[in-house]
Design a protein around this motif. Structure first.
Motif, PDB file in Angstrom:
ATOM      1  N   THR A  22      11.477   2.661   7.835  1.00  0.00           N
ATOM      2  CA  THR A  22      11.602   3.895   7.075  1.00  0.00           C
ATOM      3  C   THR A  22      10.563   4.852   7.325  1.00  0.00           C
ATOM      4  O   THR A  22       9.392   4.538   7.995  1.00  0.00           O
ATOM      5  CB  THR A  22      11.172   3.747   5.549  1.00  0.00           C
ATOM      6  N   ALA A  23      10.515   6.178   7.138  1.00  0.00           N
ATOM      7  CA  ALA A  23       9.789   7.300   7.765  1.00  0.00           C
ATOM      8  C   ALA A  23       9.950   8.658   6.992  1.00  0.00           C
ATOM      9  O   ALA A  23      11.125   8.557   6.173  1.00  0.00           O
ATOM     10  CB  ALA A  23      10.131   7.569   9.298  1.00  0.00           C
ATOM     11  N   ARG A  27       6.744  10.503  -1.429  1.00  0.00           N
ATOM     12  CA  ARG A  27       7.230   9.052  -1.595  1.00  0.00           C
ATOM     13  C   ARG A  27       6.691   8.231  -0.355  1.00  0.00           C
ATOM     14  O   ARG A  27       7.068   7.139  -0.420  1.00  0.00           O
ATOM     15  CB  ARG A  27       8.547   8.666  -1.943  1.00  0.00           C
ATOM     16  N   SER A  28       5.926   8.887   0.583  1.00  0.00           N
ATOM     17  CA  SER A  28       5.681   8.317   1.709  1.00  0.00           C
ATOM     18  C   SER A  28       4.358   8.031   2.015  1.00  0.00           C
ATOM     19  O   SER A  28       3.728   7.688   3.255  1.00  0.00           O
ATOM     20  CB  SER A  28       6.298   9.068   2.883  1.00  0.00           C
ATOM     21  N   VAL A  81      15.371   7.795   5.815  1.00  0.00           N
ATOM     22  CA  VAL A  81      14.263   8.913   5.802  1.00  0.00           C
ATOM     23  C   VAL A  81      13.981   9.092   4.310  1.00  0.00           C
ATOM     24  O   VAL A  81      14.861   9.184   3.474  1.00  0.00           O
ATOM     25  CB  VAL A  81      14.629  10.196   6.585  1.00  0.00           C
ATOM     26  N   MET A  82      12.493   9.118   4.020  1.00  0.00           N
ATOM     27  CA  MET A  82      12.297   9.580   2.704  1.00  0.00           C
ATOM     28  C   MET A  82      11.543  10.877   2.548  1.00  0.00           C
ATOM     29  O   MET A  82      10.853  11.049   3.611  1.00  0.00           O
ATOM     30  CB  MET A  82      11.097   8.202   2.208  1.00  0.00           C
ATOM     31  N   THR A 128       0.877  -1.143   0.040  1.00  0.00           N
ATOM     32  CA  THR A 128       0.101  -0.068   0.163  1.00  0.00           C
ATOM     33  C   THR A 128       0.830   1.228   0.034  1.00  0.00           C
ATOM     34  O   THR A 128       0.217   2.263   0.319  1.00  0.00           O
ATOM     35  CB  THR A 128      -0.907   0.066   1.205  1.00  0.00           C
ATOM     36  N   ALA A 129       1.952   0.970  -0.144  1.00  0.00           N
ATOM     37  CA  ALA A 129       3.048   2.310  -0.271  1.00  0.00           C
ATOM     38  C   ALA A 129       3.955   2.219  -1.729  1.00  0.00           C
ATOM     39  O   ALA A 129       4.812   2.136  -1.642  1.00  0.00           O
ATOM     40  CB  ALA A 129       4.117   2.158   0.958  1.00  0.00           C
TER      41      ALA A 129
END
Length: 235
Positions: free
Chosen positions: A136-137, A211-212, A206-207, A110-111
């Motif tokens: 990831t965040a 894109r998150s 970290v994104m 779902t990402a």
């Protein structure tokens, strides 16, 4: 060469967006984007789907993923913990392929706005820092030290986290991040034995916000579809 397993966990039931894992978005089923990214990364010999849905299984196979088991009802409910689901897929995969994997990378279907570089770079960072696991965040839009509040049992409103010295600008608050449910990485020992996502040696990749987005509602779905079209994401 390290043996890295990819898992993609996709339950059939969904309350926010019906059948979201296989709902068409920008021309193909949602799960197809994550399968394609996993294949294009070149990191994996096996890309394994954990699902309780025959429809998801059939579509995932069409796009090149492997489905050799059906997720049990016990861990297919909407109250089942994701860590248990991922661990189950890892254990089943080692048994099925008759090999031990050194690392596990789980990609959330779902990402879909992550890119292949996110997968490769997060794994390289994980290896360089010798983390036990990695999440990831994105940088948070709200700060628990500045403008996130809580209400206690008697109705008292307060900041979620208090500092010894009050701050008047959000920029002065300690950095905080929103988990984006995009990429999870574990060493073999950690996925098999640790019961928490947050360990003494958990890494953070970290994104950017664009894109998150994790699709949980119809609004998320529409926003992701808009961004895909804006960014000319190939079908």
């Amino acid at each position: 060469m390290s043996k890295v397993l990819c898992t993609i966990c996709a339950r059939g039931g969904s309350k926010g967006v019906k059948n979201k894992n296989i709902k068409e978005i920008n021309g193909k089923p949602l799960i197809a984007y994550t399968i394609g990214q996993a294949k294009d990364s070149g990191l994996f010999e096996h890309i394994v789907i954990s699902t309780d849905s025959d429809d998801i299984a059939n579509i995932a196979k069409q796009y090149g993923a492997e489905v050799f088991f059906k997720r049990s009802a016990e861990i297919a409910s909407d109250i089942a913990g994701k860590l248990d689901v991922i661990r189950d897929a890892f254990v089943r995969s080692e048994k099925y392929y008759n090999k031990q994997f050194d690392y596990l990378i789980d990609l959330d279907a779902t990402a879909p706005l992550r890119n292949v570089d996110d997968i490769i770079k997060s794994f390289n960072q994980f290896l360089e820092n010798n983390n036990d696991n990695l999440i990831t965040a994105m940088p948070s839009r709200r700060s628990p030290y500045f403008n996130l509040v809580e209400v206690d049992s008697v109705g008292k409103v307060s900041l979620s986290k208090q500092l010894d010295n009050s701050i008047v600008r959000r920029q002065d608050a300690p950095k905080s991040y929103d988990m984006n449910a995009s990429i999870y990485i574990w060493k073999r020992d950690s996925i098999l034995n640790d019961k928490s996502l947050f360990l003494e040696n958990t890494g953070l990749y970290v994104m950017p916000e664009e894109r998150s987005i994790d699709i949980d509602t119809e609004l998320d779905y529409k926003f992701v579809e808009f961004l895909m079209r804006e960014n000319d994401v190939k079908r």
